[in-house]
Design a protein around this motif. Structure first.
Motif, PDB file in Angstrom:
ATOM      1  N   TYR A  83      35.439 -32.053 -28.371  1.00 11.62           N
ATOM      2  CA  TYR A  83      35.257 -32.189 -29.813  1.00 11.62           C
ATOM      3  C   TYR A  83      35.922 -31.012 -30.522  1.00 11.62           C
ATOM      4  CZ  TYR A  83      33.024 -32.419 -34.358  1.00 11.62           C
ATOM      5  OH  TYR A  83      32.810 -32.478 -35.706  1.00 11.62           O
ATOM      6  N   PRO A  84      36.643 -31.152 -31.613  1.00 11.32           N
ATOM      7  CA  PRO A  84      36.863 -32.376 -32.391  1.00 11.32           C
ATOM      8  C   PRO A  84      38.247 -32.983 -32.193  1.00 11.32           C
ATOM      9  CG  PRO A  84      37.399 -30.510 -33.757  1.00 11.32           C
ATOM     10  CD  PRO A  84      37.160 -29.981 -32.356  1.00 11.32           C
ATOM     11  N   ARG A  89      40.140 -39.012 -36.679  1.00  5.11           N
ATOM     12  CA  ARG A  89      41.041 -38.250 -37.549  1.00  5.11           C
ATOM     13  C   ARG A  89      42.047 -37.416 -36.767  1.00  5.11           C
ATOM     14  NH1 ARG A  89      40.625 -35.955 -42.789  1.00  5.11           N
ATOM     15  NH2 ARG A  89      38.574 -36.878 -43.104  1.00  5.11           N
TER      16      ARG A  89
ATOM     17  N   PRO B  44      32.089 -27.484 -30.842  1.00 11.17           N
ATOM     18  CA  PRO B  44      33.554 -27.631 -30.871  1.00 11.17           C
ATOM     19  C   PRO B  44      34.270 -26.725 -29.866  1.00 11.17           C
ATOM     20  CG  PRO B  44      32.680 -27.187 -33.063  1.00 11.17           C
ATOM     21  CD  PRO B  44      31.557 -26.960 -32.100  1.00 11.17           C
ATOM     22  N   VAL B  45      35.396 -27.225 -29.393  1.00 12.90           N
ATOM     23  CA  VAL B  45      36.235 -26.452 -28.458  1.00 12.90           C
ATOM     24  C   VAL B  45      37.384 -25.895 -29.277  1.00 12.90           C
ATOM     25  CG1 VAL B  45      37.591 -26.597 -26.333  1.00 12.90           C
ATOM     26  CG2 VAL B  45      35.603 -28.055 -26.633  1.00 12.90           C
ATOM     27  N   ILE B  46      37.169 -24.698 -29.823  1.00 15.31           N
ATOM     28  CA  ILE B  46      38.170 -24.110 -30.724  1.00 15.31           C
ATOM     29  C   ILE B  46      38.221 -22.593 -30.510  1.00 15.31           C
ATOM     30  CG2 ILE B  46      38.219 -25.791 -32.619  1.00 15.31           C
ATOM     31  CD1 ILE B  46      35.951 -24.263 -33.944  1.00 15.31           C
ATOM     32  N   PRO B  47      39.352 -21.992 -30.854  1.00 12.36           N
ATOM     33  CA  PRO B  47      39.405 -20.529 -30.773  1.00 12.36           C
ATOM     34  C   PRO B  47      38.522 -19.945 -31.880  1.00 12.36           C
ATOM     35  CG  PRO B  47      41.610 -21.489 -31.104  1.00 12.36           C
ATOM     36  CD  PRO B  47      40.624 -22.574 -31.308  1.00 12.36           C
ATOM     37  N   LEU B  93      28.430 -26.204 -35.571  1.00 12.38           N
ATOM     38  CA  LEU B  93      29.875 -26.013 -35.779  1.00 12.38           C
ATOM     39  C   LEU B  93      30.245 -24.553 -36.085  1.00 12.38           C
ATOM     40  CD1 LEU B  93      32.536 -27.981 -36.587  1.00 12.38           C
ATOM     41  CD2 LEU B  93      32.046 -26.934 -38.771  1.00 12.38           C
ATOM     42  N   ALA B 178      34.831 -36.664 -45.776  1.00  9.68           N
ATOM     43  CA  ALA B 178      34.533 -37.122 -44.411  1.00  9.68           C
ATOM     44  C   ALA B 178      34.217 -38.600 -44.466  1.00  9.68           C
ATOM     45  CB  ALA B 178      33.341 -36.354 -43.853  1.00  9.68           C
ATOM     46  N   ARG B 203      30.658 -35.888 -37.845  1.00 10.57           N
ATOM     47  CA  ARG B 203      31.639 -35.450 -36.845  1.00 10.57           C
ATOM     48  C   ARG B 203      33.022 -35.335 -37.490  1.00 10.57           C
ATOM     49  NH1 ARG B 203      30.073 -36.934 -30.978  1.00 10.57           N
ATOM     50  NH2 ARG B 203      32.276 -36.619 -30.632  1.00 10.57           N
ATOM     51  N   ASP B 204      33.328 -36.301 -38.377  1.00 11.96           N
ATOM     52  CA  ASP B 204      34.622 -36.268 -39.054  1.00 11.96           C
ATOM     53  C   ASP B 204      34.708 -35.067 -39.994  1.00 11.96           C
ATOM     54  OD1 ASP B 204      37.186 -37.539 -39.667  1.00 11.96           O
ATOM     55  OD2 ASP B 204      36.323 -37.837 -41.659  1.00 11.96           O
ATOM     56  N   GLY B 206      33.394 -32.212 -39.479  1.00  8.68           N
ATOM     57  CA  GLY B 206      33.701 -31.079 -38.602  1.00  8.68           C
ATOM     58  C   GLY B 206      35.175 -31.061 -38.219  1.00  8.68           C
ATOM     59  N   ALA B 207      35.706 -32.225 -37.894  1.00 12.09           N
ATOM     60  CA  ALA B 207      37.123 -32.312 -37.502  1.00 12.09           C
ATOM     61  C   ALA B 207      38.002 -31.903 -38.681  1.00 12.09           C
ATOM     62  CB  ALA B 207      37.451 -33.736 -37.059  1.00 12.09           C
ATOM     63  N   ASN B 208      37.649 -32.381 -39.864  1.00 11.26           N
ATOM     64  CA  ASN B 208      38.434 -32.052 -41.055  1.00 11.26           C
ATOM     65  C   ASN B 208      38.325 -30.559 -41.372  1.00 11.26           C
ATOM     66  OD1 ASN B 208      39.978 -32.294 -43.327  1.00 11.26           O
ATOM     67  ND2 ASN B 208      38.582 -33.611 -44.456  1.00 11.26           N
ATOM     68  N   ILE B 210      37.686 -28.032 -39.324  1.00  8.68           N
ATOM     69  CA  ILE B 210      38.384 -27.198 -38.340  1.00  8.68           C
ATOM     70  C   ILE B 210      39.901 -27.265 -38.525  1.00  8.68           C
ATOM     71  CG2 ILE B 210      38.915 -27.076 -35.853  1.00  8.68           C
ATOM     72  CD1 ILE B 210      35.829 -27.773 -35.526  1.00  8.68           C
ATOM     73  N   THR B 211      40.408 -28.444 -38.832  1.00  7.93           N
ATOM     74  CA  THR B 211      41.867 -28.571 -38.938  1.00  7.93           C
ATOM     75  C   THR B 211      42.400 -28.118 -40.302  1.00  7.93           C
ATOM     76  OG1 THR B 211      41.545 -30.907 -39.507  1.00  7.93           O
ATOM     77  CG2 THR B 211      42.122 -30.416 -37.230  1.00  7.93           C
TER      78      THR B 211
END
Lengths: 217, 230
Positions: A83-84, A89, B44-47, B93, B178, B203-204, B206-208, B210-211
């Protein structure tokens, strides 16, 4: 004797409840999966439909039953563990997107941990098409029941795209299109005779993927 | 004779209970539908960004709910409570996105914690659509957030932390949309489907977030300045 006619009718109709399959593999299998894992993911970015999660599970089960040495990572587990990056998206639509994703260090590490060799994207859906017939149901103090006959068509259309993580390339495409007609005669009790359209598509696509991933074994 | 009378009464009794059952079923379709959004949200899998962020959840955010009175339209009314799920989701998040996250509960907390900025999420709008309205076999839910980053000193000047977004002098102020959808499924109730669409929308979000976080101009310049100094 009075049950003979309905029974014969039902048996006759059961014979009609079939699904036709039209399958196509675009690239011949070259090498199997080896000791790596595969994940099968459904496309969910279209505005009016989602590729059904139970269809994705069905393909995974078919592959695992056919070759127990193939590790199929469950879709939900994979999407949650990354995730994510595989949400509607953000999911990569092409192999180039995957390259970009692999530049994010935690993502690349996670994919290495999962020992992922192949990613299979499945896009498509099953939907009802034409329907005909009428059925009347009634209820009274003495009891209830239905009388009539209904029929409807169902079509499944799915395409699977295989990405190879080792070569960073799209290595295969296969499709399955199935259709069938379902019937529901009702004499007091409605008897649904459902054409196994989605199941047939699952078996077809699952078998093609199984052969692809088992090549050379 | 008595037996026949008794039998007929039994039928009447059964008929009444049947009628009562049918009426209950019909009326339940018109009754208000309540959804308390509930789901599990993965980390989330993010730096991680090397920053300390204070997070302020206002009361209106923590208790957010969408109320749609459909009685005037002859439709079921809906109450969708997202507040608890919002807090759970953002609290999963943000600690993954930032090196250190503290939750601001009072003005004193702003003095006690050394934070680079305070993040204040608020919900501007939530809308939903069910197949009954759209004739498309999907349940949908949209959310629009207003996200703000403020200097802790600015918030210390406030009398209370239950402040409206318009009253916050934020150095970064942006909106985030979202969307979540879920297809109709056999034996799935409207309530379950709307809950799932809301979870997908979170969830969307969160995706929005992060990006797009680093691409918001005011956030981008703040990140450049803060990370350079640290």
């Amino acid at each position: 004797m009075r049950f003979a006619l309905p029974l014969i009718t039902i048996l006759f109709l059961c014979g009609c409840v079939t699904a036709n399959v039209d399958e196509m593999t675009f690239d011949a299998p070259t090498a199997g999966i080896g000791d790596g894992a595969v994940v099968i993911l459904g496309r969910r970015h279209a505005p009016d439909y989602d590729t059904e999660p139970d269809f994705i599970d069905c393909i995974g089960d078919h592959i695992t039953r056919g070759n127990s040495s193939i590790t199929v990572i469950p879709e939900r587990k994979f999407v949650d563990s990354l995730y994510p990056w595989f949400e509607p998206r953000t999911a990569p639509l092409g192999i180039e997107g995957l390259d970009r994703l692999m530049t994010i260090e935690p993502v690349a590490n996670k994919i290495v941990d999962l020992n992922l060799n192949y990613m299979v994207w499945v896009d498509g859906r099953t939907q009802d098409t034409n329907s005909a017939g009428t059925m009347t149901c009634g209820i009274s103090p003495a009891g209830g029941g239905c009388f009539g006959f209904g029929t409807w068509g169902t079509e499944s259309d799915y395409e699977a795209t295989i990405w190879n993580f080792i070569n960073n390339a799209e290595v295969g495409r296969m499709s399955a299109s199935t259709s069938g007609q379902s019937y529901m005669p009702a004499v007091v009790v409605p008897i649904p005779l459902i054409a196994p359209v989605q199941d047939t598509a699952c078996q077809s696509l699952g078998q093609q993927l199984l052969e692809y991933l088992s090549a050379g074994q | 004779m008595v037996e026949r009378l008794w039998d007929s009464m039994t039928i009447v009794r059964n008929y009444k209970s049947l009628l009562f059952g049918l009426l209950s079923l019909i009326l339940s379709g018109c009754a208000a539908k309540e959804v308390v959004v509930d789901g599990s949200f993965p980390e989330p899998v993010i730096p991680q960004l090397p920053l300390t962020i204070g997070v302020l959840y206002t009361d209106s955010f923590k208790n957010h709910e969408l109320v749609d009175d459909g009685s005037a339209r002859g439709e079921a009314s809906w109450r969708v409570s997202t507040g608890v799920a919002q807090v759970e989701f953002w609290s999963t998040l943000l600690p993954a996105a930032f090196n250190n996250v503290v939750y601001i509960e009072s003005i004193e907390d702003l003095n006690n914690y050394q934070v680079d900025a305070v993040f204040i999420p608020s919900i501007v709008d939530v809308q939903y659509a069910i197949p009954l309205y759209t004739n498309v076999k999907v349940y949908e839910l949209w959310m629009r957030y207003r996200l703000q980053l403020a200097e802790p000193e600015v918030l210390m000047e406030q009398a209370s932390l239950d402040i409206a977004a318009d009253d916050i002098q934020a150095f970064a102020d942006w909106t985030l949309s979202a969307y979540g959808k879920t297809p109709t499924a056999f034996m799935q109730s409207d309530v379950d489907a709307v809950n799932l669409a809301a979870v997908m929308a979170l969830r969307d979000a969160g995706a929005n977030f992060i990006t797009s976080f680093g691409r918001v101009p005011s956030v981008n310049s703040w990140l450049a300045t803060t990370m350079e100094s640290e």
